[in-house]
Design a protein around this motif. Structure first.
Motif, PDB file in Angstrom:
ATOM      1  N   TYR A 164       5.940  10.746   1.281  1.00  0.00           N
ATOM      2  CA  TYR A 164       7.220  10.024   1.646  1.00  0.00           C
ATOM      3  C   TYR A 164       7.586   9.284   0.509  1.00  0.00           C
ATOM      4  O   TYR A 164       6.760   8.537  -0.368  1.00  0.00           O
ATOM      5  CB  TYR A 164       7.241   9.149   3.026  1.00  0.00           C
ATOM      6  CG  TYR A 164       7.027   9.803   3.852  1.00  0.00           C
ATOM      7  CD1 TYR A 164       8.103  10.347   4.684  1.00  0.00           C
ATOM      8  CD2 TYR A 164       5.832  10.023   4.729  1.00  0.00           C
ATOM      9  CE1 TYR A 164       7.998  10.972   5.776  1.00  0.00           C
ATOM     10  CE2 TYR A 164       5.609  10.551   5.772  1.00  0.00           C
ATOM     11  CZ  TYR A 164       6.582  11.202   6.381  1.00  0.00           C
ATOM     12  OH  TYR A 164       6.508  11.883   7.587  1.00  0.00           O
ATOM     13  N   ASP A 165       8.988   8.724   0.037  1.00  0.00           N
ATOM     14  CA  ASP A 165       9.510   8.106  -0.582  1.00  0.00           C
ATOM     15  C   ASP A 165      10.671   7.375  -0.548  1.00  0.00           C
ATOM     16  O   ASP A 165      11.206   7.862   0.278  1.00  0.00           O
ATOM     17  CB  ASP A 165      10.031   8.880  -2.235  1.00  0.00           C
ATOM     18  CG  ASP A 165       9.913   8.122  -3.491  1.00  0.00           C
ATOM     19  OD1 ASP A 165       9.358   6.953  -3.399  1.00  0.00           O
ATOM     20  OD2 ASP A 165      10.497   8.501  -4.354  1.00  0.00           O
ATOM     21  N   THR A 166      11.038   6.038  -1.003  1.00  0.00           N
ATOM     22  CA  THR A 166      11.980   5.507  -0.820  1.00  0.00           C
ATOM     23  C   THR A 166      13.329   6.048  -1.441  1.00  0.00           C
ATOM     24  O   THR A 166      13.030   6.833  -2.107  1.00  0.00           O
ATOM     25  CB  THR A 166      12.055   3.878  -1.025  1.00  0.00           C
ATOM     26  OG1 THR A 166      11.272   3.936  -2.552  1.00  0.00           O
ATOM     27  CG2 THR A 166      10.908   3.297  -0.267  1.00  0.00           C
ATOM     28  N   ASN A 178      11.827   2.047   2.738  1.00  0.00           N
ATOM     29  CA  ASN A 178      11.615   2.865   4.099  1.00  0.00           C
ATOM     30  C   ASN A 178      10.103   3.085   4.129  1.00  0.00           C
ATOM     31  O   ASN A 178       9.543   3.004   5.270  1.00  0.00           O
ATOM     32  CB  ASN A 178      12.461   3.916   4.145  1.00  0.00           C
ATOM     33  CG  ASN A 178      12.839   4.247   5.589  1.00  0.00           C
ATOM     34  OD1 ASN A 178      12.853   3.606   6.272  1.00  0.00           O
ATOM     35  ND2 ASN A 178      13.131   5.621   5.874  1.00  0.00           N
ATOM     36  N   PHE A 179       9.675   3.602   3.054  1.00  0.00           N
ATOM     37  CA  PHE A 179       7.969   3.779   2.843  1.00  0.00           C
ATOM     38  C   PHE A 179       7.395   2.972   1.647  1.00  0.00           C
ATOM     39  O   PHE A 179       8.165   3.142   0.745  1.00  0.00           O
ATOM     40  CB  PHE A 179       8.067   5.319   2.837  1.00  0.00           C
ATOM     41  CG  PHE A 179       8.481   6.144   3.868  1.00  0.00           C
ATOM     42  CD1 PHE A 179       7.796   6.110   5.301  1.00  0.00           C
ATOM     43  CD2 PHE A 179       9.707   6.594   3.874  1.00  0.00           C
ATOM     44  CE1 PHE A 179       8.093   7.062   6.228  1.00  0.00           C
ATOM     45  CE2 PHE A 179      10.192   7.266   5.025  1.00  0.00           C
ATOM     46  CZ  PHE A 179       9.368   7.712   6.099  1.00  0.00           C
ATOM     47  N   HIS A 180       6.514   2.760   1.852  1.00  0.00           N
ATOM     48  CA  HIS A 180       5.757   1.947   0.675  1.00  0.00           C
ATOM     49  C   HIS A 180       4.109   2.278   0.650  1.00  0.00           C
ATOM     50  O   HIS A 180       3.292   1.937   1.288  1.00  0.00           O
ATOM     51  CB  HIS A 180       5.679   0.552   0.942  1.00  0.00           C
ATOM     52  CG  HIS A 180       4.970  -0.213  -0.235  1.00  0.00           C
ATOM     53  ND1 HIS A 180       5.227  -0.267  -1.526  1.00  0.00           N
ATOM     54  CD2 HIS A 180       3.877  -1.124  -0.186  1.00  0.00           C
ATOM     55  CE1 HIS A 180       4.861  -1.275  -2.234  1.00  0.00           C
ATOM     56  NE2 HIS A 180       3.635  -1.755  -1.567  1.00  0.00           N
ATOM     57  N   SER A 181       4.078   3.642   0.129  1.00  0.00           N
ATOM     58  CA  SER A 181       2.661   4.132  -0.175  1.00  0.00           C
ATOM     59  C   SER A 181       1.759   4.038   1.375  1.00  0.00           C
ATOM     60  O   SER A 181       0.857   3.406   1.394  1.00  0.00           O
ATOM     61  CB  SER A 181       1.928   3.646  -1.221  1.00  0.00           C
ATOM     62  OG  SER A 181       2.683   3.783  -2.233  1.00  0.00           O
ATOM     63  N   PRO A 182       2.250   4.722   2.318  1.00  0.00           N
ATOM     64  CA  PRO A 182       1.667   4.491   3.503  1.00  0.00           C
ATOM     65  C   PRO A 182       0.181   4.745   3.703  1.00  0.00           C
ATOM     66  O   PRO A 182      -0.640   4.424   4.278  1.00  0.00           O
ATOM     67  CB  PRO A 182       2.498   5.306   4.712  1.00  0.00           C
ATOM     68  CG  PRO A 182       3.153   6.228   3.876  1.00  0.00           C
ATOM     69  CD  PRO A 182       3.493   5.613   2.574  1.00  0.00           C
ATOM     70  N   TRP A 192       1.517   0.904   9.755  1.00  0.00           N
ATOM     71  CA  TRP A 192       2.768   0.574  10.341  1.00  0.00           C
ATOM     72  C   TRP A 192       3.489  -0.288   9.592  1.00  0.00           C
ATOM     73  O   TRP A 192       4.789  -0.322   9.479  1.00  0.00           O
ATOM     74  CB  TRP A 192       2.591   0.211  11.928  1.00  0.00           C
ATOM     75  CG  TRP A 192       2.426   1.354  12.458  1.00  0.00           C
ATOM     76  CD1 TRP A 192       1.369   1.836  13.144  1.00  0.00           C
ATOM     77  CD2 TRP A 192       3.506   2.193  13.167  1.00  0.00           C
ATOM     78  NE1 TRP A 192       1.451   2.910  14.098  1.00  0.00           N
ATOM     79  CE2 TRP A 192       2.828   3.112  14.003  1.00  0.00           C
ATOM     80  CE3 TRP A 192       4.793   2.229  13.103  1.00  0.00           C
ATOM     81  CZ2 TRP A 192       3.385   4.125  14.627  1.00  0.00           C
ATOM     82  CZ3 TRP A 192       5.464   3.079  14.009  1.00  0.00           C
ATOM     83  CH2 TRP A 192       4.986   4.054  14.608  1.00  0.00           C
ATOM     84  N   ARG A 194       3.630  -0.114   6.241  1.00  0.00           N
ATOM     85  CA  ARG A 194       4.114   0.705   5.258  1.00  0.00           C
ATOM     86  C   ARG A 194       5.115   1.833   5.534  1.00  0.00           C
ATOM     87  O   ARG A 194       5.735   2.347   4.708  1.00  0.00           O
ATOM     88  CB  ARG A 194       2.836   1.039   4.303  1.00  0.00           C
ATOM     89  CG  ARG A 194       2.138  -0.028   3.598  1.00  0.00           C
ATOM     90  CD  ARG A 194       0.596   0.523   3.254  1.00  0.00           C
ATOM     91  NE  ARG A 194       0.049  -0.277   2.104  1.00  0.00           N
ATOM     92  CZ  ARG A 194       0.000  -0.466   1.033  1.00  0.00           C
ATOM     93  NH1 ARG A 194       0.732   0.633   0.588  1.00  0.00           N
ATOM     94  NH2 ARG A 194      -0.640  -1.257   0.298  1.00  0.00           N
ATOM     95  N   TRP A 195       4.776   2.373   6.761  1.00  0.00           N
ATOM     96  CA  TRP A 195       5.454   3.720   7.244  1.00  0.00           C
ATOM     97  C   TRP A 195       6.666   3.360   7.959  1.00  0.00           C
ATOM     98  O   TRP A 195       6.568   2.732   8.723  1.00  0.00           O
ATOM     99  CB  TRP A 195       4.354   4.588   7.924  1.00  0.00           C
ATOM    100  CG  TRP A 195       4.913   5.773   8.395  1.00  0.00           C
ATOM    101  CD1 TRP A 195       5.003   6.954   7.680  1.00  0.00           C
ATOM    102  CD2 TRP A 195       5.178   6.217   9.778  1.00  0.00           C
ATOM    103  NE1 TRP A 195       5.360   8.081   8.339  1.00  0.00           N
ATOM    104  CE2 TRP A 195       5.656   7.468   9.627  1.00  0.00           C
ATOM    105  CE3 TRP A 195       5.299   5.548  10.965  1.00  0.00           C
ATOM    106  CZ2 TRP A 195       6.099   8.276  10.561  1.00  0.00           C
ATOM    107  CZ3 TRP A 195       5.880   6.114  12.031  1.00  0.00           C
ATOM    108  CH2 TRP A 195       6.026   7.352  12.074  1.00  0.00           C
ATOM    109  N   HIS A 196       7.720   4.025   7.586  1.00  0.00           N
ATOM    110  CA  HIS A 196       9.164   4.111   8.156  1.00  0.00           C
ATOM    111  C   HIS A 196       9.211   2.374   8.822  1.00  0.00           C
ATOM    112  O   HIS A 196       9.590   2.062   9.660  1.00  0.00           O
ATOM    113  CB  HIS A 196       9.180   4.840   9.585  1.00  0.00           C
ATOM    114  CG  HIS A 196      10.261   5.702   9.774  1.00  0.00           C
ATOM    115  ND1 HIS A 196      11.370   4.991   9.622  1.00  0.00           N
ATOM    116  CD2 HIS A 196      10.689   6.713  10.132  1.00  0.00           C
ATOM    117  CE1 HIS A 196      12.484   5.566   9.814  1.00  0.00           C
ATOM    118  NE2 HIS A 196      11.855   7.053  10.144  1.00  0.00           N
TER     119      HIS A 196
END
Length: 253
Positions: A164-166, A178-182, A192, A194-196
């Motif tokens: 995922y990438d912002t 939206n995502f930060h290296s989950p 949670w 970091r994800w969505h």
């Protein structure tokens, strides 16, 4: 469907923002809520309820049902605007075109993040000028995302199916992350966070906190957590397996 959600929530927000009569404000808030939730239910969850839960005893599944593109994203964005106006966290938008741009903004409508109007509105009203820094930053973010996808993910598809990438910011608006290296998270709670992140924040602000959040007894706190994660599961997919996944995440949390 998009036009209907836009017009109803904009009109309800207009009444809520201008009216000082409490019951009237509540009525139009409920109208917006029922419209957005009703659209989600009809187009996304009708067959889940009819076929999987009720087994066709009360409702009949529909084979011709087509879910509109980005339904989950634009309905939650439109609903958040009406609630923010009701809570006086956002000024009412008098220009329907500006509001329609917010609801139907294509990069967020298809893959997120779920924007909030207080964050998006100033960017609509400010002058639009070319920015090399913004464009270069967006290009680098896209290039880095493509590199992770084609070089890393495609060659490690036995272990990773998606990275995922912002969203890229080359088009101008600065969207919420939206995502930060989950997958770098070291705990379930960290995952949670970091994800969505835009969905998690929406569920926290518009469902979890209004239900009482953690400011209640232990049993109610656990119930609030399970409700939020169950909604998160159903939002990701109209399937009982998604509901079970959401409840399982709530139990772990």
């Amino acid at each position: 469907v998009l036009v209907a959600a836009t017009l109803v929530t904009w009109g309800c927000g207009l009444v809520i923002g201008k009216c000082r009569i409490g019951p009237v404000r509540v009525i139009f808030l409920l109208l917006a809520v029922f419209t957005c939730v009703g659209l989600l239910f009809y187009y996304k969850y009708w067959n889940l309820l009819a076929a999987d839960i009720l087994s066709g005893t009360v409702l009949q599944p529909r084979t011709d049902m087509v879910t509109p593109l980005g339904l989950g994203y634009f309905t939650l964005a439109a609903l958040s605007y009406t609630i923010d106006v009701y809570k006086r966290r956002c000024k009412v938008e008098l220009n329907p075109l500006h509001y329609a741009l917010f609801v139907s903004f294509f990069p967020t409508m298809t893959t997120g993040p779920i924007e909030r109007y207080p964050h998006f509105r100033p960017q609509i009203h400010k002058s639009r000028r070319f920015s090399y820094t913004r464009c270069a930053g967006g290009a680098f973010r896209m290039l880095w995302g493509y590199t992770k996808k084609m070089v890393l993910a495609d060659n490690m598809n036995l272990y990773i199916k998606m990275v995922y990438d912002t969203p890229a910011e080359m088009n101008g608006p600065n969207l919420v992350a939206n995502f930060h290296s989950p997958f770098e998270a070291t705990s379930f709670a960290g995952l949670w966070q970091r994800w969505h992140m835009s969905l998690t924040g929406w569920l926290r602000d518009y469902i979890y906190i209004p239900l009482g959040g953690s400011r209640c007894n232990v049993v109610r706190h656990m119930l609030n957590t399970l409700i939020v994660f169950a909604v998160s599961g159903l939002w990701h997919g109209a399937d009982l397996r998604y509901l079970e996944w959401g409840i399982a995440c709530g139990v772990i949390s």
